[in-house]
Design an enzyme around this catalytic site. Structure first.
Site, PDB file in Angstrom:
ATOM      1  N   HIS A 369       1.164  -1.387   0.000  1.00 19.65           N
ATOM      2  CA  HIS A 369      -0.159   0.199  -0.093  1.00 19.65           C
ATOM      3  C   HIS A 369       0.933   1.332   0.140  1.00 19.65           C
ATOM      4  O   HIS A 369       0.633   2.307  -0.805  1.00 19.65           O
ATOM      5  CB  HIS A 369      -1.002   0.535   1.459  1.00 19.65           C
ATOM      6  CG  HIS A 369      -2.086   0.250   1.076  1.00 19.65           C
ATOM      7  ND1 HIS A 369      -1.705   2.188   2.436  1.00 19.65           N
ATOM      8  CD2 HIS A 369      -2.756   0.657   0.872  1.00 19.65           C
ATOM      9  CE1 HIS A 369      -2.739   3.037   1.979  1.00 19.65           C
ATOM     10  NE2 HIS A 369      -3.971   2.169   0.837  1.00 19.65           N
ATOM     11  N   CYS A 370       2.288   1.355   0.322  1.00 20.29           N
ATOM     12  CA  CYS A 370       3.007   2.216   0.840  1.00 20.29           C
ATOM     13  C   CYS A 370       3.795   2.777  -0.510  1.00 20.29           C
ATOM     14  O   CYS A 370       3.839   3.389  -0.768  1.00 20.29           O
ATOM     15  CB  CYS A 370       3.597   1.889   1.835  1.00 20.29           C
ATOM     16  SG  CYS A 370       3.839   1.405   3.485  1.00 20.29           S
TER      17      CYS A 370
END
Length: 378
Positions: A369-370
């Protein structure tokens, strides 16, 4: 999920070159680079609204970690392999556009394959969730919120990354929404129906927003993202470089359903943060008045992961919801990996769950997600 990672090594850069034009990177205090048009926040339920990640995407943006970054030698090559693997996995389901240092654009293209578009925009690292624009929709179409990335509270210097949001919006010809606060895309989680989750440790922090109260920051979040309710959990300041982003702790699986990362017993700092968040969330309602359903997603047993650094992020909830798919990590604890995949699949019916090995990205204290940022379909 512990002490600062390799990302705390300091570096600097000066100039981004896009389409033959030199664009000087401004400091975070200057708000980065203005795009071809700018816009202002409009208030809860006003002109701008951030859709849920599960809504349809036009594409995913990613960022190539250059070899002159904090990732050195074999680590640099290994983290590039991880990013290429994530990009290829997502490209099976939706278009992927990868930002790359111009000198490394050809290498990035070769690593990712023809299914990924590579564009020459200078970056310092791979964390585009935090450095890039956070996209919102309004009556006039698409815009991007610039949260003025400042190296996670000035823990690192990211001159090029500080300009990424403005540079990308300028290239796309989209309005730039100038946020009145400093933050990162990973510091917010939105259900698309008026509810936002965040950790106080990340946003209500003098290293980002000195002199601003939680109420001040909450009003800004409501204005920027079109939400009417902000749910705060305490988080942990100073133990990881992000000051505990919400996207490694709790995510919306659906409006009304939160999936929370359950750390192994014995890691007291993170267990206490989890306990506090769980207690808050299980007693909360969302913007529609629904009592939240909380689903626990256990992290793997560190004893089953081999030799990992103190900053290794073993959070399965740092997954990415793409069109018709969920892209999530695989850490090497086979039983835990399979269990996590089953929980995520049950919570995302109709989506293919793809697990990708991201050990080097995880050693840097981040996850899938980062390393991604969605552009909503208009």
């Amino acid at each position: 999920m512990a002490e600062f990672s390799r990302r705390t090594m300091f570096r600097s850069s000066a100039l981004a070159v896009v389409g033959g034009a030199a664009l000087l990177a401004c400091s975070p205090e200057d708000g980065g680079l203005l795009s071809s048009g700018s816009a202002t926040p409009s208030g809860p339920g006003g002109a701008w609204r951030m859709p849920a990640e599960s809504a349809r995407h036009a594409r995913t943006f990613m960022s190539w970690p250059p070899l002159d970054s904090v990732w050195k030698g074999q680590d640099g090559l290994a983290v590039q392999d991880d990013i290429a693997g994530i990009a290829r996995a997502i490209a099976e389901f939706e278009p992927v556009t990868l930002l790359a240092e111009p000198a490394e654009a050809d290498a990035a293209q070769q690593a990712c394959g023809s299914g990924v578009e590579v564009i020459p925009i200078a970056t310092d690292d791979l964390w585009i969730r935090d450095t890039g624009p956070t996209f919102v929709l309004g009556a006039g179409g698409l815009a991007g919120v610039d949260l003025h990335f400042n190296g996670w509270g000035n823990k690192q210097q990211h001159r090029r990354d500080a300009a990424v949001a403005g540079t990308l919006l300028n290239r796309l010809g989209l309005p730039r929404v100038d946020a009145p606060i400093v933050g990162e895309g990973g510091s917010i989680e939105i259900d698309g129906e008026g509810t936002l989750m965040a950790t106080e440790s990340s946003l209500v922090n003098a290293n980002r927003n000195p002199g601003k109260s939680r109420a001040d920051i909450e009003r800004a979040l409501q204005d920027l993202f079109g939400v009417s309710k902000v749910i705060w959990v305490k988080g942990v300041a100073g133990q990881d470089i992000t000051d505990y982003h919400i996207d490694s702790l709790a995510r919306f699986a659906d409006p009304g359903t939160v999936i929370i990362s359950q750390p192994p017993e014995g890691d007291d700092v993170w267990v206490r943060a989890y306990d506090q968040a769980f207690e808050v969330l299980r007693n909360e309602t969302d913007a529609k008045g629904r009592k939240l359903e909380i689903v626990q997603l256990p992290e793997p047993d560190p004893a089953n992961l081999g030799q990992r650094g103190d900053s290794f992020l073993s959070s399965y909830v740092n997954f990415y919801v793409a069109n018709n798919a969920v892209i999530m990590p695989r850490f090497g604890d086979r039983a835990a990996d399979d269990h996590a995949k089953g929980i995520v699949a049950d919570l995302h019916p109709g989506r293919t769950v793809v697990q990708v090995e991201i050990n080097t990205v995880a050693e840097g204290g981040g996850g899938i997600h980062c390393a991604t940022q969605q552009q909503p379909a208009v």
